[in-house]
Each structure stands twice: as structure tokens, then as C-alpha cells.
Write an enzyme that holds these catalytic residues in place. Structure first.
Site, PDB file in Angstrom:
ATOM      1  N   LYS A 153      28.713   5.077  29.839  1.00 39.76           N
ATOM      2  CA  LYS A 153      28.735   5.034  31.347  1.00 39.76           C
ATOM      3  C   LYS A 153      27.776   6.158  32.028  1.00 39.76           C
ATOM      4  O   LYS A 153      26.856   5.907  32.937  1.00 39.76           O
ATOM      5  CB  LYS A 153      30.281   5.310  31.776  1.00 39.76           C
ATOM      6  CG  LYS A 153      30.363   5.291  33.206  1.00 39.76           C
ATOM      7  CD  LYS A 153      31.769   4.978  33.533  1.00 39.76           C
ATOM      8  CE  LYS A 153      32.923   5.940  33.226  1.00 39.76           C
ATOM      9  NZ  LYS A 153      32.899   7.298  34.262  1.00 39.76           N
ATOM     10  N   SER A 154      27.715   7.274  31.182  1.00 41.71           N
ATOM     11  CA  SER A 154      27.060   8.463  31.862  1.00 41.71           C
ATOM     12  C   SER A 154      25.272   7.910  31.635  1.00 41.71           C
ATOM     13  O   SER A 154      24.660   8.144  32.955  1.00 41.71           O
ATOM     14  CB  SER A 154      27.343   9.795  31.091  1.00 41.71           C
ATOM     15  OG  SER A 154      28.485  10.132  31.317  1.00 41.71           O
TER      16      SER A 154
ATOM     17  N   ARG B 294      22.728   7.081  34.998  1.00 41.38           N
ATOM     18  CA  ARG B 294      21.428   7.766  35.352  1.00 41.38           C
ATOM     19  C   ARG B 294      20.230   6.747  35.118  1.00 41.38           C
ATOM     20  O   ARG B 294      19.029   7.181  35.695  1.00 41.38           O
ATOM     21  CB  ARG B 294      21.512   9.037  34.200  1.00 41.38           C
ATOM     22  CG  ARG B 294      22.362  10.102  34.483  1.00 41.38           C
ATOM     23  CD  ARG B 294      22.415  10.987  33.440  1.00 41.38           C
ATOM     24  NE  ARG B 294      23.492  12.098  33.782  1.00 41.38           N
ATOM     25  CZ  ARG B 294      24.678  12.019  33.817  1.00 41.38           C
ATOM     26  NH1 ARG B 294      25.467  11.089  33.837  1.00 41.38           N
ATOM     27  NH2 ARG B 294      25.358  13.418  34.380  1.00 41.38           N
TER      28      ARG B 294
ATOM     29  N   GLY C 262      33.408   9.139  40.426  1.00 39.54           N
ATOM     30  CA  GLY C 262      32.937  10.277  40.750  1.00 39.54           C
ATOM     31  C   GLY C 262      31.676  10.635  40.311  1.00 39.54           C
ATOM     32  O   GLY C 262      30.980  11.611  41.049  1.00 39.54           O
TER      33      GLY C 262
ATOM     34  N   SER D  96      30.661  21.675  34.552  1.00 34.33           N
ATOM     35  CA  SER D  96      30.494  20.178  35.030  1.00 34.33           C
ATOM     36  C   SER D  96      29.221  19.747  34.932  1.00 34.33           C
ATOM     37  O   SER D  96      28.195  20.110  35.675  1.00 34.33           O
ATOM     38  CB  SER D  96      30.898  20.012  36.511  1.00 34.33           C
ATOM     39  OG  SER D  96      30.639  18.827  36.993  1.00 34.33           O
TER      40      SER D  96
ATOM     41  N   GLN E 166      28.384  16.922  36.170  1.00 29.81           N
ATOM     42  CA  GLN E 166      28.246  16.206  37.476  1.00 29.81           C
ATOM     43  C   GLN E 166      27.395  17.269  38.468  1.00 29.81           C
ATOM     44  O   GLN E 166      26.442  16.802  39.097  1.00 29.81           O
ATOM     45  CB  GLN E 166      29.450  15.603  37.995  1.00 29.81           C
ATOM     46  CG  GLN E 166      30.213  14.355  37.182  1.00 29.81           C
ATOM     47  CD  GLN E 166      31.191  13.857  37.661  1.00 29.81           C
ATOM     48  OE1 GLN E 166      31.712  14.267  38.636  1.00 29.81           O
ATOM     49  NE2 GLN E 166      31.601  12.636  37.029  1.00 29.81           N
TER      50      GLN E 166
ATOM     51  N   ASP F  86      36.532  13.632  28.596  1.00 27.18           N
ATOM     52  CA  ASP F  86      37.073  12.578  29.030  1.00 27.18           C
ATOM     53  C   ASP F  86      38.157  11.881  27.807  1.00 27.18           C
ATOM     54  O   ASP F  86      38.778  11.033  28.158  1.00 27.18           O
ATOM     55  CB  ASP F  86      36.061  11.494  29.506  1.00 27.18           C
ATOM     56  CG  ASP F  86      35.291  12.005  30.712  1.00 27.18           C
ATOM     57  OD1 ASP F  86      35.800  12.521  31.245  1.00 27.18           O
ATOM     58  OD2 ASP F  86      34.181  11.472  30.656  1.00 27.18           O
TER      59      ASP F  86
ATOM     60  N   ARG G 221      45.261  14.324  34.805  1.00 25.67           N
ATOM     61  CA  ARG G 221      45.399  13.658  33.578  1.00 25.67           C
ATOM     62  C   ARG G 221      46.552  14.559  32.717  1.00 25.67           C
ATOM     63  O   ARG G 221      47.141  14.161  31.740  1.00 25.67           O
ATOM     64  CB  ARG G 221      44.298  13.507  32.604  1.00 25.67           C
ATOM     65  CG  ARG G 221      43.221  12.685  33.380  1.00 25.67           C
ATOM     66  CD  ARG G 221      41.881  12.234  32.411  1.00 25.67           C
ATOM     67  NE  ARG G 221      41.409  10.983  33.209  1.00 25.67           N
ATOM     68  CZ  ARG G 221      40.021  10.591  33.057  1.00 25.67           C
ATOM     69  NH1 ARG G 221      39.385  11.581  32.466  1.00 25.67           N
ATOM     70  NH2 ARG G 221      39.805   9.703  33.654  1.00 25.67           N
TER      71      ARG G 221
HETATM   72  C1  S3P Z   1      30.173  12.838  33.819  1.00 26.19           C
HETATM   73  C2  S3P Z   1      30.413  14.082  33.638  1.00 26.19           C
HETATM   74  C3  S3P Z   1      32.080  14.512  33.607  1.00 26.19           C
HETATM   75  C4  S3P Z   1      32.760  13.411  32.980  1.00 26.19           C
HETATM   76  C5  S3P Z   1      32.532  11.975  33.860  1.00 26.19           C
HETATM   77  C6  S3P Z   1      31.183  11.665  33.388  1.00 26.19           C
HETATM   78  C7  S3P Z   1      28.753  12.750  33.982  1.00 26.19           C
HETATM   79  O1  S3P Z   1      32.455  15.091  34.736  1.00 26.19           O
HETATM   80  O2  S3P Z   1      34.178  13.616  33.255  1.00 26.19           O
HETATM   81  O3  S3P Z   1      33.400  11.016  33.073  1.00 26.19           O
HETATM   82  O4  S3P Z   1      28.359  11.566  33.730  1.00 26.19           O
HETATM   83  O5  S3P Z   1      27.910  13.697  34.270  1.00 26.19           O
HETATM   84  P1  S3P Z   1      32.532  16.430  35.096  1.00 26.19           P
HETATM   85  O6  S3P Z   1      31.074  16.889  35.443  1.00 26.19           O
HETATM   86  O7  S3P Z   1      33.564  16.516  36.335  1.00 26.19           O
HETATM   87  O8  S3P Z   1      32.996  17.366  34.201  1.00 26.19           O
END
Ligand code: S3P
Length: 435
Positions: free
Chosen positions: A22-23, A27, A94, A167, A169, A319, A350
Site C-alpha cells: 500500500k505504501s 507513492r 491517512g 511517522s 507520513q 500496522d 487500535r
Molecule cells: C504509512 C505510514 C504509517 C502507517 C501507514 C502507512 C506510509 O503511518 O501506519 O499505514 O505509507 O507512510 P504513520 O506515519 O502515521 O506512522
């Protein structure tokens, strides 16, 4: 809402392949949209979260289409994002929200971001703070949440920013804003988090520098950059594989191969911790896919033991805690987890969601401010029960599905719909492995 009872399972066997990471999928689309020319992506995760990213990038001018099994992205070039005509609907995602806010921050456009009930509770202050320092302005809902309106600044101002929370993100939002910001934008990362942004930007021709100073990573980009298109192969998502790795570990008689699992060291914590608990995981055909280490995992049922999980490993399996808690509930002895405050601001809280759900399924769980302590069944099936509440959280739904497989009466979950955000064929793969 579609409720479902996950029944005690036959052994999980055969070979399965989980969908793309997914990440990396998010991107791939974003970076493709910022390059000049055509990028081709194979193995893209076609989950709702990633499709929300695609829709938002289209609304800002990129062309994104499926082409057979691949996806093609025709980018607008750095600085070329267009003003979206409507609010960008981020659904449950998110990652889409925070990374796209970073992109908008250094473009001279205004955008509104909306999301579902879960996403609308999640903190956006963590990206609003640094992006405001770079010059963007924000009108969030009270509490710093969605819906929010933002106006980017072009040219934005480069910053040096030390992450106050671990984080990826937030790190990525600031670095992405830096791509169209004249000068050097630096993120200081005291605790390493997933590094897909850094790795993948290099593939798109961006000189990302990473320096280690006093045990902290200083990650910099100097903008404005030119991004060249790139062909990407997305490896399988370790976060999705984790559900099957735990399921095969706890369902007696299982012997399952999960193919093509991404094992980036900033992501593979769950497999290391399962190993410490006594899981039987063989790494077959270790190789590289799309610049990421990958292997096929052979997972056989094994007696698991409770452990104290080192909080330093948390970012590399952030996660995967919900499903680790399920493994702990079936292990022999006590598992103690700490340092997990961040789990309270994911798609759901969670810690409280899993404490409630596992308790309803008959496990023995204590919730602390920053973790769970779980007294395992010693390998005995959980009694089962439910329906447990998933709070619009895909990972709660899939974790409790795994608990159901190793229960006497099955575990009912109130809704399986959230699973489609990250793992659309989860139910089908489960049926296949248990057939
Ligand atoms: C992610 C970063 C993580 C993760 C999310 C995906 C990403 O979040 O929990 O599912 O793709 O950068 P955080 O940056 O809030 O830890």
C-alpha cells in the site's frame, strides 16, 4: 454493514500471493504524477485507499489509467499540479491525506480535503505544523482534523524539521513539499520509519541525501527538482502477508507459502517478532523486486510463546500490532507490549479496539496507556464470540478474522467492508488457503 462470522478453519495450505504494498502503491502514483512523461506500474494495490490517491491526482491534472494488468501515469511535472475543482475525498486513507497535503503545500493551489468518519477523527496537526512553517495555510475543523481547506505557497520556504513523532507520513509530507521548494528541506528522524519515499524518489531521479548524525537520520532534498518517469514493480505488502503468517502459525496443521512478500527492514518487524515467539517461517528465494528485498515465506503451524516486545521495533511493524495481539492471545505465557501510543491514532484506537474485541472473543487482555498485556491460551482455541466492533478499521476486521480461524465458536465481526481499503481479495485468499 456486512457482518460476518469467521469460523474455525481447516489447515491453511498451498501458495498464495498477497496484493501490492500500500505504501509503495500510493507513492508510485504520486511520484508518477510529478514526473514529466509516462510511468508504468505493475503490481499496484487496487484497494480503496490507493484509488482515493489516484482520484485526487487526476483531479489535479495527472492522467492515470489501468492498462491491462499495469497502471500508467502521465505526470504533470513538479510545479504543475492544477487547482482541483471539487473537494478531494480521501475516504479512509491517512496516507493519501497527509502525503497529498505535502504536495499541495508547495504548489500555488487551494484544496479541500474530506474523509470518512474514521479519517475525520485523526490528527492532522502533525502535518499542518511543519507545512505551515513552509508557508502553506490551513483551515482545519476544530481539533485540527478533516474536513480542512488548505492553500499552498509557491515558492514555499525550505525548513529543517525534527520529527516529534515517529511517522513516515509526516516525514514524507515535508519531503514532498520540499520537491517544489527552492533550497534544501531537511527532515531529522530520531527513530527510523519506513523509507519508501527516500528509496523511490531516487528512482524518479531525485537526489535524496541521508546523513547519520548522532544516531539521527538527516534526510534532505534540494528543490525545485526535476522528476523523470520510472517503471515500478510493487512488491507484495508485508502488512497484508502478516495476517496469513499469523493465521498459518496458529491454525494447527497449516503449511502455507506466501509469495513475493516485501521485507524492507523498516517494515519486517512482525516477522522478526513472530520468529522470537517461536513461529516457523522460512525465507525462500530471497531476491530484489523494485529495489526492495523480497522473499516467499513458508509458514508452518508452531507453538508460540509470549514475549516482551522491544518497543524499538514498533516503527517497523506499526500496522501489524493488531494481528500480533491475536498471535499473543494464542501463545503460551504472557506477551507485553509498550511504547505504542501511536496505535491510538490509527484508523481506530487500535489498543482499545483490540482489547475489546479480543476480550469478547474470550482472550485475557489488559490495556495500559501505551500497550496491551496479553495472557495467551497456550495454544488452546479461543472460545470465540462477538460480534466485535471494527470501528471502520480494516486491520481490526482482518485481525479478528484470524482470531476466528483459531476459535471454537468462530468470531463475528460487525463489518467486513473496511477490508477493501487495503486488501480487497482477503476473503477470497482465505477461502483458497483453507480449501
Ligand atoms: C504509512 C505510514 C504509517 C502507517 C501507514 C502507512 C506510509 O503511518 O501506519 O499505514 O505509507 O507512510 P504513520 O506515519 O502515521 O506512522
Amino acid at each position: 454493514m456486512t457482518a460476518h462470522r469467521f469460523q474455525p478453519s481447516r489447515p491453511l495450505t498451498g501458495r498464495i500471493r498477497v496484493p501490492g504494498d500500500k505504501s509503495i502503491s500510493h507513492r508510485s502514483l504520486m511520484f508518477g504524477a510529478l514526473a514529466v512523461g509516462r510511468s508504468r506500474i505493475s503490481g499496484l494495490l487496487e484497494g480503496e485507499d490507493v484509488l482515493a490517491t489516484a482520484a485526487a491526482l487526476r483531479a489535479m491534472g495527472a492522467r492515470i489509467e489501468r492498462d491491462g494488468d499495469d497502471w500508467i501515469v502521465d505526470g504533470v511535472g513538479i510545479g504543475g499540479l492544477l487547482q482541483p475543482e471539487q473537494a478531494l475525498d480521501m475516504g479512509n486513507s491517512g496516507t493519501s491525506t497527509r502525503l497529498l497535503m505535502g504536495l499541495v503545500a508547495s504548489h500555488g493551489i487551494t484544496a479541500a480535503f474530506t474523509g470518512d468518519a474514521s479519517l475525520s477523527k485523526r490528527p492532522m496537526g502533525r502535518v499542518i505544523d511543519p507545512l505551515s512553517t513552509m508557508g502553506a495555510s490551513f483551515t482545519p475543523s476544530p481539533g485540527g482534523t478533516l474536513p480542512l481547506m488548505m492553500e499552498g505557497m509557491q515558492p514555499a520556504v525550505p525548513i529543517e524539521y525534527r520529527l516529534p513523532v515517529a511517522s513516515a507520513q509526516v516525514k514524507s509530507a515535508v519531503l514532498l513539499a520540499g520537491l517544489n521548494t527552492p533550497g534544501t528541506t531537511t527532515v531529522i528522524e530520531p527513530v527510523p520509519t519506513r523509507d519508501h519515499t527516500e528509496r523511490m524518489l531516487r528512482g524518479f531521479g531525485v537526489a535524496v541525501t541521508v546523513e547519520e548524525i548522532d544516531g539521527e537520520k538527516h534526510i534532505s532534498v534540494t528543490g525545485p527538482v526535476d522528476m523523470t518517469p520510472c517503471d515500478i514493480v510493487v512488491p507484495g505488502d508485508p502488512s497484508s502477508a502478516a495476517f496469513f503468517a499469523v493465521a498459518a502459525s496458529v491454525v494447527p496443521g497449516s503449511d502455507l507459502v506466501i509469495e513475493n512478500v516485501g521485507l524492507n527492514p523498516t517494515r519486517n518487524g512482525i516477522f522478526r517478532v513472530l520468529g522470537q515467539m517461536g513461529a516457523s517461517i522460512d525465507y525462500l528465494d530471497e531476491r530484489e523486486v523494485g529495489g526492495e528485498p523480497v522473499a516467499d515465506l513458508r509458514v508452518r503451524h508452531a507453538a508460540l510463546k509470549g514475549i516482551e516486545v522491544d518497543p524499538d521495533i514498533a516503527p517497523s511493524m506499526i500496522d501489524e500490532f493488531p494481528v500480533l495481539f491475536v498471535a499473543a492471545a494464542l501463545a503460551e505465557g504472557t506477551t507485553v507490549t509498550t511504547g505504542l501510543e501511536e496505535l491510538r491514532v490509527k484508523e481506530s484506537d487500535r489498543l482499545s479496539a483490540m482489547a475489546a474485541a479480543l476480550t469478547l472473543a474470550g482472550a485475557s487482555v489488559e490495556e495500559t496507556p501505551d500497550g496491551l498485556t496479553i495472557h495467551g491460551s497456550g495454544g488452546a482455541l479461543l472460545p470465540g464470540g462477538g460480534p466485535v466492533t471494527t470501528h471502520l478499521d480494516h486491520r481490526i476486521a482482518m485481525s479478528m478474522a484470524v482470531a476466528g480461524l483459531a476459535s471454537s465458536a468462530g468470531v463475528a465481526v460487525d463489518s467486513t467492508e473496511p477490508i477493501a481499503t487495503s486488501f480487497p481479495n482477503f476473503m477470497a485468499l482465505l477461502a483458497e488457503a483453507a480449501a
